[in-house]
Design a protein around this motif. Structure first.
Motif, mmCIF file in Angstrom:
data_model
loop_
_atom_site.group_PDB
_atom_site.id
_atom_site.type_symbol
_atom_site.label_atom_id
_atom_site.label_comp_id
_atom_site.label_asym_id
_atom_site.label_seq_id
_atom_site.Cartn_x
_atom_site.Cartn_y
_atom_site.Cartn_z
ATOM 1 N N ASP A 237 3.607 7.858 17.404
ATOM 2 C CA ASP A 237 5.141 7.926 18.156
ATOM 3 C C ASP A 237 5.434 9.375 17.754
ATOM 4 O OD1 ASP A 237 4.476 6.193 19.978
ATOM 5 O OD2 ASP A 237 6.196 4.558 20.240
ATOM 6 N N ALA A 238 5.798 9.129 16.547
ATOM 7 C CA ALA A 238 6.872 10.480 15.399
ATOM 8 C C ALA A 238 5.836 11.549 15.561
ATOM 9 C CB ALA A 238 5.829 9.970 14.145
ATOM 10 N N LEU A 239 4.315 12.073 15.820
ATOM 11 C CA LEU A 239 3.920 13.070 16.014
ATOM 12 C C LEU A 239 3.654 13.766 17.598
ATOM 13 C CD1 LEU A 239 0.225 11.813 13.910
ATOM 14 C CD2 LEU A 239 1.606 13.571 13.478
ATOM 15 N N ALA A 240 3.451 12.512 18.376
ATOM 16 C CA ALA A 240 3.884 13.181 19.777
ATOM 17 C C ALA A 240 5.251 13.861 19.900
ATOM 18 C CB ALA A 240 4.051 12.087 20.439
ATOM 19 N N GLY A 241 6.534 13.359 18.620
ATOM 20 C CA GLY A 241 7.501 13.804 19.049
ATOM 21 C C GLY A 241 7.691 14.485 18.285
ATOM 22 N N GLY A 242 6.492 15.374 17.467
ATOM 23 C CA GLY A 242 7.207 16.714 16.948
ATOM 24 C C GLY A 242 7.180 16.188 15.355
ATOM 25 N N ALA A 243 6.559 15.276 14.718
ATOM 26 C CA ALA A 243 6.872 15.270 13.237
ATOM 27 C C ALA A 243 6.320 15.419 12.295
ATOM 28 C CB ALA A 243 6.849 13.627 12.916
ATOM 29 N N PRO A 244 6.818 16.363 11.346
ATOM 30 C CA PRO A 244 4.774 17.048 10.457
ATOM 31 C C PRO A 244 4.408 16.240 10.378
ATOM 32 C CG PRO A 244 7.107 16.839 9.007
ATOM 33 C CD PRO A 244 7.344 16.051 10.621
ATOM 34 N N SER A 245 3.000 16.515 10.410
ATOM 35 C CA SER A 245 2.080 15.815 9.722
ATOM 36 C C SER A 245 2.113 15.081 8.343
ATOM 37 C CB SER A 245 0.848 16.233 9.495
ATOM 38 O OG SER A 245 -0.040 16.509 10.807
ATOM 39 N N SER A 246 1.693 14.084 7.835
ATOM 40 C CA SER A 246 2.021 13.211 7.288
ATOM 41 C C SER A 246 1.299 12.064 5.849
ATOM 42 C CB SER A 246 3.932 12.787 6.526
ATOM 43 O OG SER A 246 4.231 11.904 5.230
ATOM 44 N N ALA A 247 1.561 11.317 4.734
ATOM 45 C CA ALA A 247 0.583 10.164 4.311
ATOM 46 C C ALA A 247 1.823 9.403 4.410
ATOM 47 C CB ALA A 247 0.028 10.633 3.788
ATOM 48 N N TYR A 248 1.667 8.102 4.115
ATOM 49 C CA TYR A 248 2.765 6.664 3.929
ATOM 50 C C TYR A 248 1.890 5.550 3.605
ATOM 51 C CZ TYR A 248 5.247 9.920 7.526
ATOM 52 O OH TYR A 248 6.153 10.104 8.718
ATOM 53 N N ASN A 249 2.357 5.439 2.651
ATOM 54 C CA ASN A 249 2.149 3.847 2.038
ATOM 55 C C ASN A 249 1.954 2.270 3.038
ATOM 56 O OD1 ASN A 249 1.346 4.887 -0.384
ATOM 57 N ND2 ASN A 249 2.496 4.430 -1.194
ATOM 58 N N LEU A 250 1.606 1.905 3.461
ATOM 59 C CA LEU A 250 1.661 0.517 4.121
ATOM 60 C C LEU A 250 1.412 -0.820 3.023
ATOM 61 C CD1 LEU A 250 0.385 1.847 7.411
ATOM 62 C CD2 LEU A 250 3.064 0.496 6.783
ATOM 63 N N GLY A 251 2.934 -0.842 2.681
ATOM 64 C CA GLY A 251 2.832 -2.661 2.249
ATOM 65 C C GLY A 251 4.308 -2.939 2.158
ATOM 66 N N ASN A 252 4.328 -4.423 1.775
ATOM 67 C CA ASN A 252 5.186 -5.611 1.609
ATOM 68 C C ASN A 252 6.184 -5.065 0.509
ATOM 69 O OD1 ASN A 252 6.060 -6.970 3.557
ATOM 70 N ND2 ASN A 252 3.795 -7.767 3.466
ATOM 71 N N GLY A 253 5.507 -4.193 -0.691
ATOM 72 C CA GLY A 253 5.494 -3.886 -2.027
ATOM 73 C C GLY A 253 6.585 -5.006 -3.096
ATOM 74 N N ASN A 254 5.556 -6.140 -2.660
ATOM 75 C CA ASN A 254 5.345 -7.595 -3.344
ATOM 76 C C ASN A 254 4.008 -8.102 -3.902
ATOM 77 O OD1 ASN A 254 8.151 -8.297 -2.813
ATOM 78 N ND2 ASN A 254 7.480 -9.501 -0.959
ATOM 79 N N GLY A 255 4.085 -7.325 -5.167
ATOM 80 C CA GLY A 255 2.553 -8.054 -6.353
ATOM 81 C C GLY A 255 2.070 -9.694 -6.146
ATOM 82 N N TYR A 256 1.153 -10.171 -5.881
ATOM 83 C CA TYR A 256 1.217 -11.577 -6.404
ATOM 84 C C TYR A 256 -0.617 -11.470 -6.984
ATOM 85 C CZ TYR A 256 4.509 -12.308 -2.637
ATOM 86 O OH TYR A 256 5.369 -12.625 -1.916
ATOM 87 N N THR A 257 -1.373 -12.349 -7.996
ATOM 88 C CA THR A 257 -2.043 -12.053 -8.627
ATOM 89 C C THR A 257 -2.703 -13.079 -7.862
ATOM 90 O OG1 THR A 257 -1.577 -14.202 -9.220
ATOM 91 C CG2 THR A 257 -0.588 -11.961 -10.554
ATOM 92 N N VAL A 258 -4.370 -12.978 -8.140
ATOM 93 C CA VAL A 258 -5.350 -13.664 -7.213
ATOM 94 C C VAL A 258 -4.761 -15.528 -7.337
ATOM 95 C CG1 VAL A 258 -7.763 -14.602 -7.132
ATOM 96 C CG2 VAL A 258 -6.885 -11.888 -7.209
ATOM 97 N N LEU A 259 -4.034 -15.406 -8.249
ATOM 98 C CA LEU A 259 -3.933 -17.468 -8.773
ATOM 99 C C LEU A 259 -3.156 -17.328 -7.970
ATOM 100 C CD1 LEU A 259 -4.606 -17.946 -11.901
ATOM 101 C CD2 LEU A 259 -6.408 -17.631 -10.697
ATOM 102 N N ASP A 260 -1.849 -16.753 -7.753
ATOM 103 C CA ASP A 260 -1.043 -17.320 -6.906
ATOM 104 C C ASP A 260 -1.267 -16.885 -5.365
ATOM 105 O OD1 ASP A 260 1.378 -16.388 -8.892
ATOM 106 O OD2 ASP A 260 1.303 -14.193 -8.519
ATOM 107 N N VAL A 261 -2.278 -16.172 -4.770
ATOM 108 C CA VAL A 261 -3.120 -16.129 -3.617
ATOM 109 C C VAL A 261 -3.452 -17.533 -3.296
ATOM 110 C CG1 VAL A 261 -4.011 -15.046 -1.444
ATOM 111 C CG2 VAL A 261 -3.298 -13.507 -3.020
ATOM 112 N N ILE A 262 -4.207 -18.265 -4.392
ATOM 113 C CA ILE A 262 -4.773 -19.361 -4.618
ATOM 114 C C ILE A 262 -4.586 -20.633 -4.635
ATOM 115 C CG2 ILE A 262 -6.251 -20.963 -5.701
ATOM 116 C CD1 ILE A 262 -7.978 -18.261 -6.538
#
Length: 328
Positions: A237-262
């Motif tokens: 939608d942003a590109l179609a609306g005229g926004a410039p090309s860009s790179a974006y990170n996508l994450g929740n900003g929270n880090g979990y160890t492998v053992l946390d996930v388990i």
């Protein structure tokens, strides 16, 4: 808009196709089905084919009057990329360039690219911002970064407009429970943990417990696949609306160890899940956590599934109803 989704029968692609259709877009999926699943394409029109086929790409662009491309088709396993760099450069870079050339020839202007946090390599700061130096530690990240570079130059020379979405760890499944994560072989942590919970594996192998992290196991940032799909829509939608090309990170900003996930998966399934420690896997950084302020401020993205437990619960729902994955 009329949108071509390459790799749309894969995990993230199929969830994004659903969101595109829900938003009223017309979607054609191009997938060679080597790793994707025909059964994952519940919406849109599926064409079996490959991004190496320039004639097919141009035919699809013309026949469906394509306005934009979402490019998911790629090889994406870190360990495999270290063993088979030639395959990764061919599949991710050579075929990617073929897609860009076909887009330029057919005057398809917009591209949303499935990139990765692996472009950064070992982080100098955490959370990782988009301004962080890109220094991949494996061919997978290097090939994604190479195509990002090509996109920039194609933008300058040919007017291609693009957004590169650098995912951290995609996880979870659509709440409807009819599409989810099914890789062969499976290498992602959460589905592997849930295979142990289903009794399909005796234990989970944990690659390394001597990293400089709180418990010695790798730290990762997990983001729900539907939140990724939403970000693709916002980027388009942003590109179609005229926004410039860009790179974006996508994450929740929270880090979990492998053992946390388990441990969290154990809470979801109601029992402790056995693990076995083994050697580190080549090419794995110790810690990857996203700084996603840019996409939040510029595109208004907000994750709907910020809690790890909620993400795992949606994955567990999928795996319980599809213990063997999609029908082969």
């Amino acid at each position: 808009m009329n949108i071509l989704v390459t790799g749309g029968a894969g995990y993230i692609g199929s969830h994004t196709v659903r969101e595109l259709v829900n938003r009223g877009h017309q979607v054609v999926v191009l997938d060679n089905l080597t790793r994707g699943h025909q059964a994952a394409v519940k919406e849109g029109f599926l064409v079996k084919g490959d991004t190496s086929d320039r004639a097919l790409l141009k035919q699809l662009f013309a026949e469906f009057e394509v306005d934009a491309v979402m490019h998911f088709a790629a090889s994406s396993q870190v360990g495999e990329s270290v063993r088979l760099p030639s395959d990764y450069y061919h599949n991710n870079v050579v075929k990617g360039l073929n897609l860009l050339d076909a887009m330029v020839e057919s005057e398809v202007r917009y591209l949303v690219f499935s990139s990765t946090a692996a472009v950064y390599g070992e982080p100098r700061e955490v959370p990782i911002p988009e301004s962080h130096p890109a220094n991949p530690t494996n061919p997978y990240g290097a090939t994604k970064l190479a195509l990002e570079g090509a996109m920039r130059w194609y933008g300058d020379a040919y007017g291609l407009r693009w957004a590169s979405l650098r995912y951290f760890n995609a996880a979870g499944a659509d709440p409807e429970g009819d599409i989810g994560e099914d890789h062969t072989p499976e290498t992602h942590l959460i589905p592997l943990v849930l295979k142990v919970a289903l009794g399909q594996m005796p234990h989970l192998e944990v690659y390394g417990n001597d990293y400089p992290t709180p418990d010695g196991t790798c730290v990762r940032d997990y983001i729900h696949v539907n939140d990724l799909a939403q970000a693709h829509i916002l980027a388009l939608d942003a590109l179609a609306g005229g926004a410039p090309s860009s790179a974006y990170n996508l994450g929740n900003g929270n880090g979990y160890t492998v053992l946390d996930v388990i441990r969290t998966a154990g809470e979801v399934v109601g029992r402790t899940l056995p693990v076995k420690f083994t050697a580190r896997r080549p090419g794995d950084p110790a810690m990857l956590v996203a700084g996603s302020d840019k996409i939040k401020s510029e595109l208004g993205w907000q994750p709907l599934y910020p809690r790890l437990k909620d993400i795992i619960e949606t994955a567990w729902r999928w795996h319980l109803s599809h213990p063997q994955g999609f029908e082969k």
